[in-house]
Design a protein around this motif. Structure first.
Motif, mmCIF file in Angstrom:
data_model
loop_
_atom_site.group_PDB
_atom_site.id
_atom_site.type_symbol
_atom_site.label_atom_id
_atom_site.label_comp_id
_atom_site.label_asym_id
_atom_site.label_seq_id
_atom_site.Cartn_x
_atom_site.Cartn_y
_atom_site.Cartn_z
ATOM 1 N N PRO A 65 6.802 12.245 -17.075
ATOM 2 C CA PRO A 65 6.418 12.981 -17.053
ATOM 3 C C PRO A 65 6.196 14.446 -17.171
ATOM 4 O O PRO A 65 5.584 14.535 -15.714
ATOM 5 N N THR A 66 6.007 15.450 -17.764
ATOM 6 C CA THR A 66 5.850 16.325 -16.920
ATOM 7 C C THR A 66 4.477 17.583 -17.672
ATOM 8 O O THR A 66 4.341 17.578 -18.962
ATOM 9 N N PRO A 67 3.840 17.446 -17.133
ATOM 10 C CA PRO A 67 2.842 18.362 -17.749
ATOM 11 C C PRO A 67 2.103 20.006 -18.124
ATOM 12 O O PRO A 67 3.459 20.411 -18.508
ATOM 13 N N LEU A 68 1.518 20.930 -19.087
ATOM 14 C CA LEU A 68 1.076 21.741 -19.245
ATOM 15 C C LEU A 68 1.712 22.668 -17.843
ATOM 16 O O LEU A 68 2.279 22.109 -16.540
ATOM 17 N N ALA A 69 2.320 23.995 -18.313
ATOM 18 C CA ALA A 69 2.910 24.888 -17.405
ATOM 19 C C ALA A 69 1.673 25.058 -15.931
ATOM 20 O O ALA A 69 0.321 25.165 -16.522
ATOM 21 N N GLY A 70 2.477 24.871 -14.342
ATOM 22 C CA GLY A 70 1.637 25.694 -13.379
ATOM 23 C C GLY A 70 2.578 25.357 -12.458
ATOM 24 O O GLY A 70 3.705 25.072 -12.558
ATOM 25 N N GLY A 71 1.755 24.882 -11.559
ATOM 26 C CA GLY A 71 2.097 24.842 -9.869
ATOM 27 C C GLY A 71 1.464 25.354 -8.591
ATOM 28 O O GLY A 71 0.714 26.129 -9.220
ATOM 29 N N PRO A 72 2.452 25.437 -7.608
ATOM 30 C CA PRO A 72 3.459 24.602 -6.855
ATOM 31 C C PRO A 72 3.238 23.350 -7.053
ATOM 32 O O PRO A 72 1.770 22.561 -6.406
ATOM 33 N N TYR A 73 3.763 22.561 -6.766
ATOM 34 C CA TYR A 73 4.062 20.654 -6.634
ATOM 35 C C TYR A 73 5.160 20.262 -5.489
ATOM 36 O O TYR A 73 5.809 21.006 -5.444
ATOM 37 N N GLU A 74 4.591 19.576 -5.390
ATOM 38 C CA GLU A 74 5.924 19.240 -4.737
ATOM 39 C C GLU A 74 6.228 17.232 -5.476
ATOM 40 O O GLU A 74 5.532 16.273 -6.697
ATOM 41 N N ILE A 75 7.487 17.270 -5.285
ATOM 42 C CA ILE A 75 7.919 15.435 -5.328
ATOM 43 C C ILE A 75 8.427 14.844 -4.157
ATOM 44 O O ILE A 75 9.225 14.851 -3.125
ATOM 45 N N SER A 76 8.162 13.673 -4.017
ATOM 46 C CA SER A 76 8.605 12.899 -2.958
ATOM 47 C C SER A 76 9.977 11.961 -3.233
ATOM 48 O O SER A 76 8.821 11.387 -4.038
ATOM 49 N N ILE A 77 11.176 11.770 -2.745
ATOM 50 C CA ILE A 77 11.694 10.420 -3.397
ATOM 51 C C ILE A 77 12.279 9.802 -2.410
ATOM 52 O O ILE A 77 12.181 10.476 -0.915
ATOM 53 N N SER A 78 12.084 8.045 -2.340
ATOM 54 C CA SER A 78 12.319 7.404 -0.923
ATOM 55 C C SER A 78 12.812 6.594 -1.398
ATOM 56 O O SER A 78 12.397 6.201 -2.182
#
Length: 459
Positions: A77-90
């Motif tokens: 799920p994504t929230p209301l507009a905003g950022g910057p964010y990060e995504i970690s994938i492992s």
């Protein structure tokens, strides 16, 4: 012999190493994700391994097991507009995607008028582009992913490209239409905007349809490369969550308006089927006037007519008219007007904004009164047609002999109709407006949006 054993051991050891997470090009640093929905993240890993995904906007962790072929996909799920964010994938070895914004994402496709960059082409500049480049600010949250133009006879899972911020250097190669659309959308909604541009100059609509769609349409498979752009430039994005589609194409189908009439309504169906997200908005540009096979002929006018008629039958769609922007080279320089008109459409129909014009009046019907033809219009966001008190150009009238003569046309302000007469035609039965390959608009609404060319006959 010992060297051979050493080589084979090293090879087997390399093969047995865990595969590093592989992500499609569109899932990368600086991307924009669609707000307030469940977006998809996907890629490849070692067969049957578990993949862990962490999203910084909600500090949540998601896990998914890769399949036998290493493919994995997860919804987050994504929230209301905003950022910057990060995504970690492992999967044991971590990849971190950085500087991610969340806002509104639109998929932009078609041929050269969609891909034409802000720097223009040799001898074909974009009006107002230099001021855009001078004032460019990469901190403005509008970002662009431009897919490399390519074809493929088979379905592809990935493409080439990268997300770019709107610096002067980056904007040189960015779609001018996508820029002007995204700029106005971002400024109005005050949220980040991402534009995925996947366009190919000189392409026919047959190439953009899936093989399944083309196979169902008589005559479509005769095209030399059906579905090859769908395979290479549409299919790789099917998992990338978007708000809607922008489409600008049709010039290269002018030779066969009848086939185009069968193909065009299938395109939004095909795209929506690929994304499997319901009837996503589909806003498109009616092709502009041009010389084509002769300025006085009507082949491209018939393409414009196909596009106009389909606006009434394609669900959740809208058409932008460019009858006032045509030129002799097929690439209108006023891309700001085109991009902004698309933005007006989206802001009104998708985002519910009110109080401005976004759709010009459309031809509705005619009434014949002795020597006069009275033209009525359907009104959406406008109240009237303009300009009043002047003779409107490029109207023609015909009688039973089906020969069209230049006509006098004026607006009746009380009825909001156009009254047309021609001295040579005492018993008129048909009228046409701007129904030629190369023409100029003379009929607008009060917001300066042009009315599409039209005809009352079907000859």
């Amino acid at each position: 012999m010992n060297k051979i054993y050493v080589f084979l051991f090293a090879l087997l050891w390399t093969i047995s190493l865990p595969a590093k997470i592989q992500l499609p090009a569109v899932l990368s640093n600086q991307m924009v994700l669609q707000q307030q929905t469940d977006i998809k993240l996907w890629g490849k890993a070692t067969s049957n391994t578990w993949v862990t995904i962490k999203t910084s906007w909600n500090n949540r962790t998601f896990t998914v097991q890769a399949g036998k072929e290493g493919n994995w996909l997860v919804s987050v799920p994504t929230p209301l507009a905003g950022g910057p964010y990060e995504i970690s994938i492992s999967d044991g070895e971590e990849i971190v995607l950085k500087d991610i914004l969340i806002g509104e994402v639109w998929f932009c496709s078609g041929q050269s008028n969609m891909s034409m960059p802000l720097q223009g082409w040799n001898g074909q500049p974009i009006e107002g582009a230099n001021e855009v480049l001078v004032k460019a600010n990469e901190n403005i949250p509008v970002r662009f992913f431009t897919a490399t133009a390519k074809t493929s006879p088979t379905l592809q899972e990935d493409t080439y490209g990268e997300w770019l911020k709107p610096s002067s250097e980056n904007l040189q190669s960015v779609s001018a239409l996508a820029y002007f659309y995204g700029q106005l959308l971002q400024e109005t909604l005050d949220v980040p905007v991402g534009l995925v541009v996947s366009a190919f100059g000189g392409s026919k609509i047959e190439s953009w349809l899936s093989y399944k769609a083309v196979d169902d349409i008589p005559g479509a498979l005769a095209h030399h490369s059906p579905s090859q752009l769908y395979n290479a430039m549409i299919h790789p994005f099917k998992n990338y969550t978007i708000k809607g589609f922008l489409w600008y194409q049709g010039e290269n189908n002018w030779v066969d308006p009848e086939l185009y009439a069968r193909l065009f309504p299938e395109l939004p169906k095909d795209f929506r089927r690929a994304w499997n997200a319901g009837e996503l908005p589909f806003y498109y540009v009616q092709i502009a006037p041009g010389p084509y096979d002769g300025v006085e002929k009507t082949t491209s006018a018939r393409i414009r007519e196909v596009q106009m008629l389909n606006e009434k039958t394609i669900p959740n769609a809208g058409m932008v008219v460019t009858l006032d922007l045509g030129g002799l080279y097929g690439h209108p320089s006023k891309k700001k007007e085109v991009g902004h008109r698309l933005a007006y459409m989206a802001l009104a129909k998708t985002y519910g904004r009110k109080g401005f014009g976004y759709q010009a009046p459309a031809y509705k019907s005619i009434e014949i009164n002795k020597q006069e033809i009275i033209i009525s219009f359907e009104y959406t966001s406008s109240r009237c047609v303009v300009p009043a008190f002047v003779n409107l150009e490029n109207f023609e009238v015909a009688g039973a002999d089906r020969i069209f003569y230049p006509a006098t046309a004026r607006i009746n302000e009380r009825t909001r109709c156009v009254v047309v007469t021609a001295e040579e035609v005492t018993h008129p039965i048909a009228v046409r407006y701007a129904y030629k390959n190369f023409t100029k608009a003379s009929l607008f609404d009060e917001y300066d949006l042009p009315v599409s060319s039209f005809r009352s006959d079907n000859w």
